[in-house]
Design a protein around this motif. Structure first.
Motif, PDB file in Angstrom:
ATOM      1  N   GLY A  17      34.573  72.228  69.719  1.00  0.00           N
ATOM      2  CA  GLY A  17      35.696  71.559  70.360  1.00  0.00           C
ATOM      3  C   GLY A  17      37.000  72.252  70.008  1.00  0.00           C
ATOM      4  O   GLY A  17      37.065  73.133  69.147  1.00  0.00           O
ATOM      5  N   ASN A  18      38.029  71.839  70.691  1.00  0.00           N
ATOM      6  CA  ASN A  18      39.363  72.373  70.453  1.00  0.00           C
ATOM      7  C   ASN A  18      39.759  72.070  69.006  1.00  0.00           C
ATOM      8  O   ASN A  18      39.546  70.953  68.530  1.00  0.00           O
ATOM      9  CB  ASN A  18      40.341  71.728  71.439  1.00  0.00           C
ATOM     10  N   PRO A  19      40.333  73.036  68.279  1.00  0.00           N
ATOM     11  CA  PRO A  19      40.705  72.783  66.881  1.00  0.00           C
ATOM     12  C   PRO A  19      41.647  71.586  66.715  1.00  0.00           C
ATOM     13  O   PRO A  19      41.503  70.815  65.765  1.00  0.00           O
ATOM     14  CB  PRO A  19      41.389  74.078  66.451  1.00  0.00           C
ATOM     15  N   LYS A  20      42.571  71.406  67.650  1.00  0.00           N
ATOM     16  CA  LYS A  20      43.483  70.270  67.558  1.00  0.00           C
ATOM     17  C   LYS A  20      42.730  68.957  67.742  1.00  0.00           C
ATOM     18  O   LYS A  20      42.959  67.990  67.019  1.00  0.00           O
ATOM     19  CB  LYS A  20      44.602  70.385  68.591  1.00  0.00           C
ATOM     20  N   THR A  21      41.813  68.924  68.684  1.00  0.00           N
ATOM     21  CA  THR A  21      41.023  67.715  68.924  1.00  0.00           C
ATOM     22  C   THR A  21      40.155  67.397  67.721  1.00  0.00           C
ATOM     23  O   THR A  21      40.064  66.232  67.294  1.00  0.00           O
ATOM     24  CB  THR A  21      40.145  67.897  70.178  1.00  0.00           C
ATOM     25  N   LEU A  22      39.516  68.424  67.162  1.00  0.00           N
ATOM     26  CA  LEU A  22      38.697  68.212  65.971  1.00  0.00           C
ATOM     27  C   LEU A  22      39.553  67.721  64.809  1.00  0.00           C
ATOM     28  O   LEU A  22      39.168  66.793  64.084  1.00  0.00           O
ATOM     29  CB  LEU A  22      37.968  69.500  65.589  1.00  0.00           C
ATOM     30  N   ALA A  23      40.733  68.311  64.646  1.00  0.00           N
ATOM     31  CA  ALA A  23      41.634  67.876  63.569  1.00  0.00           C
ATOM     32  C   ALA A  23      42.040  66.412  63.773  1.00  0.00           C
ATOM     33  O   ALA A  23      42.046  65.633  62.814  1.00  0.00           O
ATOM     34  CB  ALA A  23      42.864  68.764  63.521  1.00  0.00           C
ATOM     35  N   ASP A  24      42.351  66.050  65.006  1.00  0.00           N
ATOM     36  CA  ASP A  24      42.715  64.649  65.289  1.00  0.00           C
ATOM     37  C   ASP A  24      41.556  63.714  64.972  1.00  0.00           C
ATOM     38  O   ASP A  24      41.761  62.624  64.415  1.00  0.00           O
ATOM     39  CB  ASP A  24      43.139  64.492  66.750  1.00  0.00           C
ATOM     40  N   ASP A  25      40.341  64.130  65.317  1.00  0.00           N
ATOM     41  CA  ASP A  25      39.171  63.303  65.013  1.00  0.00           C
ATOM     42  C   ASP A  25      38.979  63.157  63.506  1.00  0.00           C
ATOM     43  O   ASP A  25      38.662  62.064  63.019  1.00  0.00           O
ATOM     44  CB  ASP A  25      37.908  63.910  65.637  1.00  0.00           C
ATOM     45  N   LEU A  26      39.167  64.231  62.780  1.00  0.00           N
ATOM     46  CA  LEU A  26      39.033  64.166  61.324  1.00  0.00           C
ATOM     47  C   LEU A  26      40.126  63.288  60.709  1.00  0.00           C
ATOM     48  O   LEU A  26      39.872  62.526  59.769  1.00  0.00           O
ATOM     49  CB  LEU A  26      39.083  65.569  60.720  1.00  0.00           C
ATOM     50  N   LEU A  27      41.332  63.387  61.245  1.00  0.00           N
ATOM     51  CA  LEU A  27      42.443  62.591  60.717  1.00  0.00           C
ATOM     52  C   LEU A  27      42.256  61.100  61.013  1.00  0.00           C
ATOM     53  O   LEU A  27      42.789  60.254  60.287  1.00  0.00           O
ATOM     54  CB  LEU A  27      43.775  63.083  61.291  1.00  0.00           C
ATOM     55  N   GLN A  28      41.496  60.783  62.056  1.00  0.00           N
ATOM     56  CA  GLN A  28      41.226  59.378  62.380  1.00  0.00           C
ATOM     57  C   GLN A  28      40.421  58.691  61.276  1.00  0.00           C
ATOM     58  O   GLN A  28      40.466  57.468  61.157  1.00  0.00           O
ATOM     59  CB  GLN A  28      40.468  59.263  63.712  1.00  0.00           C
ATOM     60  N   THR A  29      39.710  59.472  60.477  1.00  0.00           N
ATOM     61  CA  THR A  29      38.912  58.889  59.398  1.00  0.00           C
ATOM     62  C   THR A  29      39.776  58.502  58.191  1.00  0.00           C
ATOM     63  O   THR A  29      39.297  57.794  57.311  1.00  0.00           O
ATOM     64  CB  THR A  29      37.816  59.869  58.928  1.00  0.00           C
TER      65      THR A  29
END
Length: 132
Positions: free
Chosen positions: A53-65
């Motif tokens: 996935g897009n690095p920004k999208t993955l980062a956002d998903d990780l930050l959601q945790t």
């Protein structure tokens, strides 16, 4: 720089969290990137984006945790740091400009002529000067 390192660098840039959490997220994803790299050594950055996935999208998903208050506080801290750096740069520029203005003022007040040669005459007290 390999495609996996480029992906990791982009991901790291979008992880706006504490260094401890960032290290944990990176440590969790490095084995996945290494495995993909081993299986597909010719993979390019777009291949990593397709799989992970897009690095920004993955980062956002990780930050959601994480706790939203913690992420928001880190973002504010980072923004304050950037503002402080900008203020320091502006202060240095202002200081240099002020020094330059003072130097120009000093030159104008003292009528210093850098173009011509100046002549300094020293009179000795014992020397008589003809007053004719």
């Amino acid at each position: 720089m390999t495609a996996s390192k480029k992906y990791l660098k982009q991901l790291n840039a979008h992880l706006t969290c504490s260094p401890a959490h960032r290290k944990k997220f990176i440590a969790d994803i490095i084995p996945l990137l290494d495995e993909f790299s081993d299986n597909y050594p010719q993979a390019e950055l777009n291949d990593y984006i397709q799989v992970f996935g897009n690095p920004k999208t993955l980062a956002d998903d990780l930050l959601q945790t994480l706790d939203h208050a913690e992420v928001d506080e880190f973002k504010k801290k980072k923004a304050r740091k950037k503002l402080s750096i900008k203020i320091c740069i502006a202060a240095v520029i202002l200081l240099i400009f002020s020094g330059l203005l003072w130097y120009i003022h000093f030159i104008l007040i003292n009528h210093i002529d850098f173009e011509g040669e100046s002549e300094l005459i020293i009179l000795d007290e014992t020397t008589d000067v003809d007053e004719t």
